[in-house]
Design a protein around this motif. Structure first.
Motif, PDB file in Angstrom:
ATOM      1  N   UNK A  92       8.540 -43.176  -9.145  1.00  0.00           N
ATOM      2  CA  UNK A  92       7.777 -41.921  -9.074  1.00  0.00           C
ATOM      3  C   UNK A  92       7.723 -41.439  -7.626  1.00  0.00           C
ATOM      4  N   UNK A  93       8.124 -40.199  -7.423  1.00  0.00           N
ATOM      5  CA  UNK A  93       7.953 -39.548  -6.124  1.00  0.00           C
ATOM      6  C   UNK A  93       7.111 -38.300  -6.334  1.00  0.00           C
ATOM      7  N   UNK A  94       6.188 -38.055  -5.430  1.00  0.00           N
ATOM      8  CA  UNK A  94       5.394 -36.834  -5.532  1.00  0.00           C
ATOM      9  C   UNK A  94       6.184 -35.697  -4.896  1.00  0.00           C
ATOM     10  N   UNK A  95       6.001 -34.455  -5.428  1.00  0.00           N
ATOM     11  CA  UNK A  95       6.871 -33.343  -5.006  1.00  0.00           C
ATOM     12  C   UNK A  95       6.866 -33.094  -3.497  1.00  0.00           C
ATOM     13  N   UNK A  96       5.720 -33.341  -2.823  1.00  0.00           N
ATOM     14  CA  UNK A  96       5.674 -33.066  -1.379  1.00  0.00           C
ATOM     15  C   UNK A  96       6.343 -34.185  -0.591  1.00  0.00           C
ATOM     16  N   UNK A  97       6.758 -35.256  -1.289  1.00  0.00           N
ATOM     17  CA  UNK A  97       7.492 -36.333  -0.632  1.00  0.00           C
ATOM     18  C   UNK A  97       8.981 -36.287  -0.973  1.00  0.00           C
ATOM     19  N   UNK A 146      -4.077 -26.137  -9.930  1.00  0.00           N
ATOM     20  CA  UNK A 146      -5.072 -25.243 -10.538  1.00  0.00           C
ATOM     21  C   UNK A 146      -5.072 -25.375 -12.056  1.00  0.00           C
ATOM     22  N   UNK A 147      -3.878 -25.549 -12.627  1.00  0.00           N
ATOM     23  CA  UNK A 147      -3.763 -25.694 -14.083  1.00  0.00           C
ATOM     24  C   UNK A 147      -4.517 -26.930 -14.573  1.00  0.00           C
ATOM     25  N   UNK A 148      -4.606 -27.937 -13.701  1.00  0.00           N
ATOM     26  CA  UNK A 148      -5.368 -29.132 -14.065  1.00  0.00           C
ATOM     27  C   UNK A 148      -6.835 -29.010 -13.703  1.00  0.00           C
ATOM     28  N   UNK A 198     -11.192 -36.884 -17.070  1.00  0.00           N
ATOM     29  CA  UNK A 198     -10.911 -37.737 -15.903  1.00  0.00           C
ATOM     30  C   UNK A 198      -9.463 -37.522 -15.447  1.00  0.00           C
ATOM     31  N   UNK A 199      -8.540 -37.525 -16.405  1.00  0.00           N
ATOM     32  CA  UNK A 199      -7.117 -37.350 -16.092  1.00  0.00           C
ATOM     33  C   UNK A 199      -6.880 -36.006 -15.389  1.00  0.00           C
ATOM     34  N   UNK A 200      -7.425 -34.940 -15.969  1.00  0.00           N
ATOM     35  CA  UNK A 200      -7.290 -33.603 -15.376  1.00  0.00           C
ATOM     36  C   UNK A 200      -7.848 -33.577 -13.956  1.00  0.00           C
ATOM     37  N   UNK A 201      -9.014 -34.172 -13.799  1.00  0.00           N
ATOM     38  CA  UNK A 201      -9.682 -34.121 -12.497  1.00  0.00           C
ATOM     39  C   UNK A 201      -8.872 -34.877 -11.447  1.00  0.00           C
ATOM     40  N   UNK A 260      -5.201 -34.830  -6.703  1.00  0.00           N
ATOM     41  CA  UNK A 260      -3.961 -35.291  -6.057  1.00  0.00           C
ATOM     42  C   UNK A 260      -3.067 -34.102  -5.718  1.00  0.00           C
ATOM     43  N   UNK A 261      -2.901 -33.183  -6.679  1.00  0.00           N
ATOM     44  CA  UNK A 261      -2.008 -32.036  -6.462  1.00  0.00           C
ATOM     45  C   UNK A 261      -2.553 -31.103  -5.381  1.00  0.00           C
ATOM     46  N   UNK A 262      -3.865 -30.902  -5.384  1.00  0.00           N
ATOM     47  CA  UNK A 262      -4.431 -29.997  -4.374  1.00  0.00           C
ATOM     48  C   UNK A 262      -4.318 -30.641  -2.989  1.00  0.00           C
ATOM     49  N   UNK A 263      -4.465 -31.971  -2.927  1.00  0.00           N
ATOM     50  CA  UNK A 263      -4.238 -32.673  -1.654  1.00  0.00           C
ATOM     51  C   UNK A 263      -2.782 -32.467  -1.209  1.00  0.00           C
ATOM     52  N   UNK A 264      -1.866 -32.560  -2.171  1.00  0.00           N
ATOM     53  CA  UNK A 264      -0.441 -32.345  -1.875  1.00  0.00           C
ATOM     54  C   UNK A 264      -0.183 -30.947  -1.348  1.00  0.00           C
ATOM     55  N   UNK A 265      -0.890 -29.991  -1.934  1.00  0.00           N
ATOM     56  CA  UNK A 265      -0.751 -28.599  -1.488  1.00  0.00           C
ATOM     57  C   UNK A 265      -1.113 -28.490  -0.005  1.00  0.00           C
ATOM     58  N   UNK A 266      -2.196 -29.168   0.393  1.00  0.00           N
ATOM     59  CA  UNK A 266      -2.611 -29.083   1.798  1.00  0.00           C
ATOM     60  C   UNK A 266      -1.656 -29.833   2.727  1.00  0.00           C
ATOM     61  N   UNK A 267      -1.059 -30.905   2.220  1.00  0.00           N
ATOM     62  CA  UNK A 267      -0.053 -31.624   3.026  1.00  0.00           C
ATOM     63  C   UNK A 267       1.112 -30.678   3.327  1.00  0.00           C
ATOM     64  N   UNK A 268       1.539 -29.928   2.302  1.00  0.00           N
ATOM     65  CA  UNK A 268       2.648 -28.977   2.483  1.00  0.00           C
ATOM     66  C   UNK A 268       2.251 -27.836   3.413  1.00  0.00           C
ATOM     67  N   UNK A 269       1.006 -27.380   3.249  1.00  0.00           N
ATOM     68  CA  UNK A 269       0.508 -26.294   4.088  1.00  0.00           C
ATOM     69  C   UNK A 269       0.546 -26.701   5.564  1.00  0.00           C
ATOM     70  N   UNK A 270       0.189 -27.962   5.834  1.00  0.00           N
ATOM     71  CA  UNK A 270       0.205 -28.479   7.201  1.00  0.00           C
ATOM     72  C   UNK A 270       1.628 -28.453   7.767  1.00  0.00           C
TER      73      UNK A 270
END
Lengths: 105, 180
Positions: free
Chosen positions: B8-13, B123-125, B149-152, B157-167
């Motif tokens: 598994x790789x996250x999209x920002x990685x 946002x969808x989650x 719980x899963x959605x949250x 995680x995704x919103x954190x990823x968004x900020x990593x990309x923004x940086x």
């Protein structure tokens, strides 16, 4: 549209390469040889620049050899005008640099 | 021989994912097919290919994507496979360096595309998580507790990823004030 803005190096070299019809790979090779291997354009950047310049009418797609399915591009008169304007700007930059620094040692 | 690896790789990685694919190639394992967290490799000669991953603006089946992928193929770049809007590409190592973007502008554009992709998923989650959360505080019986719980978690995680990309985008924009 901002008219007096500098061209990117990529756009400048692509336009210079297209005084003759060339396809993507040919443009990349030509830029590399023109710049003595300094400028190596990546495929995605080249594609993006070509697409934008087609929209602006600075270049046009031309029919290549019948044997080749590769699309070829060529500069338009609008593109040439942009290039000439940029050359004047670049000359100014170089002249001022040389005047103040006394040329390249 | 074919080997299947689940990873598994996250999209920002995605750059780490590229690096991993190149390390596999260094060991003589060349990527031939791609799936949901699934990579299929075949034996090859060591370092035969260099790999890159790109998020396209449209699905690979879209006319614009087809034109782009054909352009890449004309440049000696092979399209191995796709996952949603992500395309997996490779080029023979002997044919020289393999980058998709050679200036700051086009790098920013790609990061921005990924950040929107990640942000929208986030946002969808977040939306159902918030709705479920409100229901909970209204003392509504929470039938969908595990889903909440899963959605949250996914949303955070995704919103954190968004900020990593923004940086990353902000850093590139600072460079752009000085360089091309």
């Amino acid at each position: 549209m901002i008219e007096n803005i500098a061209l990117t190096e990529a756009v400048y070299y692509i336009l210079l390469s297209l005084t003759e019809p060339l396809h993507g790979y040919g443009i990349m090779q030509n830029i590399s040889s023109l710049s003595g291997g300094r400028v190596n354009m990546a495929a995605g950047t080249l594609y993006g620049a070509l697409t934008t310049m087609l929209e602006k009418g600075w270049i046009k797609a031309v029919d290549g050899d019948n044997n080749s399915r590769k699309k070829e591009y060529q500069i338009t008169s609008a593109g040439k005008a942009v290039l000439e304007k940029e050359l004047i700007r670049l000359n100014e930059l170089v002249n001022n640099g040389e005047k103040i620094l006394g040329g390249i040692k | 021989m074919r080997y299947t690896v689940h990873k598994v790789f996250l999209p920002w990685n995605f750059e780490k994912e590229e690096q991993w694919l190149n390390e596999m190639s260094a060991k003589g394992l060349e990527l031939v097919s791609i799936g949901w967290c699934k990579y299929i490799f075949e034996d090859g000669s060591k370092n035969e290919y260099k790999y890159r991953i790109e998020l396209l603006e449209n699905l690979p089946s879209h006319a614009e994507s087809i034109t782009y992928i054909r352009f890449l193929e004309d440049m000696g770049i092979e399209h191995i496979g796709s996952f949603f809007r992500w395309v997996y590409l490779r080029k023979k190592t002997q044919d020289g360096d393999f980058d998709l973007y050679s200036d700051i502008d086009s790098k920013i554009k790609h990061y921005r595309r990924i950040s929107i992709f990640v942000g929208v998923l986030g946002l969808a989650n977040a939306a159902p998580a918030i709705t479920n959360g409100i229901n909970y505080f209204n003392n509504d019986f929470m039938r969908n507790y595990p889903i909440f719980i899963l959605n949250a978690v996914v949303a955070v995680v995704l919103i954190a990823g968004y900020f990593i990309l923004l940086k990353k985008i902000i850093r590139l924009k600072k460079d752009k004030q000085l360089y091309e």
